[in-house]
Design a protein around this motif. Sequence first.
Motif, short mmCIF file in Angstrom:
data_model
loop_
_atom_site.label_atom_id
_atom_site.label_comp_id
_atom_site.label_asym_id
_atom_site.label_seq_id
_atom_site.Cartn_x
_atom_site.Cartn_y
_atom_site.Cartn_z
N GLN A 222 0.83 -1.21 0.00
CA GLN A 222 0.00 0.00 0.00
C GLN A 222 0.87 1.26 0.00
O GLN A 222 0.61 2.20 -0.76
CB GLN A 222 -0.92 0.02 1.22
CG GLN A 222 -1.98 -1.05 1.21
CD GLN A 222 -2.81 -1.01 2.47
OE1 GLN A 222 -3.43 0.01 2.77
NE2 GLN A 222 -2.82 -2.10 3.22
N LEU A 223 1.90 1.26 0.84
CA LEU A 223 2.77 2.43 0.94
C LEU A 223 3.49 2.69 -0.38
O LEU A 223 3.61 3.85 -0.81
CB LEU A 223 3.79 2.25 2.07
CG LEU A 223 3.20 2.20 3.49
CD1 LEU A 223 4.26 1.88 4.52
CD2 LEU A 223 2.48 3.50 3.83
N ASP A 224 3.94 1.63 -1.05
CA ASP A 224 4.59 1.79 -2.35
C ASP A 224 3.64 2.45 -3.35
O ASP A 224 4.03 3.37 -4.07
CB ASP A 224 5.06 0.43 -2.90
CG ASP A 224 6.23 -0.16 -2.12
OD1 ASP A 224 6.84 0.59 -1.31
OD2 ASP A 224 6.51 -1.35 -2.30
N TYR B 242 1.88 7.33 -6.19
CA TYR B 242 0.82 8.30 -6.50
C TYR B 242 1.26 9.72 -6.11
O TYR B 242 0.58 10.67 -6.41
CB TYR B 242 -0.48 7.91 -5.80
CG TYR B 242 -1.69 8.58 -6.40
CD1 TYR B 242 -2.36 8.01 -7.47
CD2 TYR B 242 -2.16 9.79 -5.90
CE1 TYR B 242 -3.46 8.62 -8.04
CE2 TYR B 242 -3.26 10.41 -6.46
CZ TYR B 242 -3.90 9.83 -7.54
OH TYR B 242 -4.99 10.45 -8.10
N ARG B 243 2.37 9.82 -5.43
CA ARG B 243 2.97 11.09 -5.00
C ARG B 243 2.20 11.77 -3.86
O ARG B 243 1.96 12.98 -3.88
CB ARG B 243 3.13 12.05 -6.17
CG ARG B 243 3.93 11.48 -7.32
CD ARG B 243 4.96 12.48 -7.78
NE ARG B 243 5.65 12.10 -9.00
CZ ARG B 243 6.64 11.21 -9.07
NH1 ARG B 243 7.02 10.57 -8.01
NH2 ARG B 243 7.23 10.95 -10.22
N CYS B 244 1.80 10.96 -2.87
CA CYS B 244 1.12 11.51 -1.70
C CYS B 244 2.11 12.38 -0.92
O CYS B 244 3.27 12.00 -0.72
CB CYS B 244 0.60 10.40 -0.80
SG CYS B 244 -0.78 9.50 -1.53
N LYS C 55 -7.07 0.72 -1.76
CA LYS C 55 -8.27 -0.01 -2.14
C LYS C 55 -9.39 0.40 -1.18
O LYS C 55 -9.14 0.74 -0.03
CB LYS C 55 -7.99 -1.51 -2.03
CG LYS C 55 -8.84 -2.37 -2.88
CD LYS C 55 -8.26 -3.79 -2.97
CE LYS C 55 -9.08 -4.53 -3.97
NZ LYS C 55 -9.62 -5.74 -3.58
N LEU C 56 -10.65 0.34 -1.63
CA LEU C 56 -11.79 0.77 -0.80
C LEU C 56 -11.86 0.04 0.53
O LEU C 56 -12.17 0.64 1.56
CB LEU C 56 -13.11 0.56 -1.55
CG LEU C 56 -13.42 1.55 -2.67
CD1 LEU C 56 -14.70 1.15 -3.38
CD2 LEU C 56 -13.52 2.96 -2.14
N ASP C 57 -11.55 -1.27 0.54
CA ASP C 57 -11.68 -2.03 1.79
C ASP C 57 -10.64 -1.62 2.83
O ASP C 57 -10.73 -1.99 3.99
CB ASP C 57 -11.66 -3.53 1.55
CG ASP C 57 -10.32 -4.04 1.05
OD1 ASP C 57 -9.43 -3.23 0.72
OD2 ASP C 57 -10.16 -5.28 0.98
N SER D 107 -9.35 5.86 -5.14
CA SER D 107 -9.02 4.49 -4.74
C SER D 107 -8.21 3.92 -5.90
O SER D 107 -8.75 3.69 -6.99
CB SER D 107 -10.28 3.67 -4.49
OG SER D 107 -9.91 2.32 -4.24
N ILE D 108 -6.93 3.71 -5.67
CA ILE D 108 -6.01 3.32 -6.74
C ILE D 108 -6.42 2.02 -7.41
O ILE D 108 -6.61 1.97 -8.63
CB ILE D 108 -4.57 3.23 -6.20
CG1 ILE D 108 -4.11 4.61 -5.69
CG2 ILE D 108 -3.62 2.71 -7.29
CD1 ILE D 108 -2.81 4.59 -4.90
N GLN D 109 -6.58 0.95 -6.66
CA GLN D 109 -6.89 -0.36 -7.23
C GLN D 109 -8.29 -0.44 -7.83
O GLN D 109 -8.51 -1.14 -8.80
CB GLN D 109 -6.74 -1.46 -6.17
CG GLN D 109 -5.32 -1.84 -5.85
CD GLN D 109 -4.59 -2.40 -7.06
OE1 GLN D 109 -3.70 -1.76 -7.60
NE2 GLN D 109 -4.94 -3.58 -7.51
#
Length: 185
Positions: free
Chosen positions: A18-20, A25-27, A62-64, A89-91
């Motif tokens: 998730q962190l990757d 995404y450049r958070c 992801k949403l979950d 939500s990326i995924q």
Amino acid sequence: MIIGYARVSTVDQSLDMQLDSLQEYRCDEIFQEKISGAKDDRPELMQALRMARAGDTFVVYKLDRLARSTKRLIEIADILREKEVEFVSIQDKIDTGTAAGKAMFGMLSVLAEFERDIIRERTMAGLKAARARGRKGGRPKVNQQKLNQAVALYHSKRMTVKEISDATGVSSATLYRAVRAEFQH
């Protein structure tokens, strides 16, 4: 500002994937926690939501990771919408910054409302069926004679509350409520 949020359910699980994705995404800021999604009291999520300002983007892998139930997901989405914060939500490929993303999130909202309505209808149908069979809802009425006996035993101080409860079938909470009521009158 782009705010990321990552979550896993247990301390044994890794946030790395998730962190990757969030870093890719450049958070600008990433909040992370290891806590069940079923818990509403998630300090890092609450801090991330408090930090979000109009024009920001809130990103999850992801949403979950954000919520376990549609209801909770919609509540969080409403918070973001009120603050004028975009959601990604990326995924799941949801981005409320696009027309398609807004439409998708709107459909989730409609589905959540539909789910609530179905639950309400089922509950009402179940209650109606129970009433048709002579069953009533609510707590059963306390047998006044047994309650009086339990209160008398309580005042005699010969038995513990548990022993009184076992002997009379009157719960300790009901017994304490009756004793308290005596002193109020």
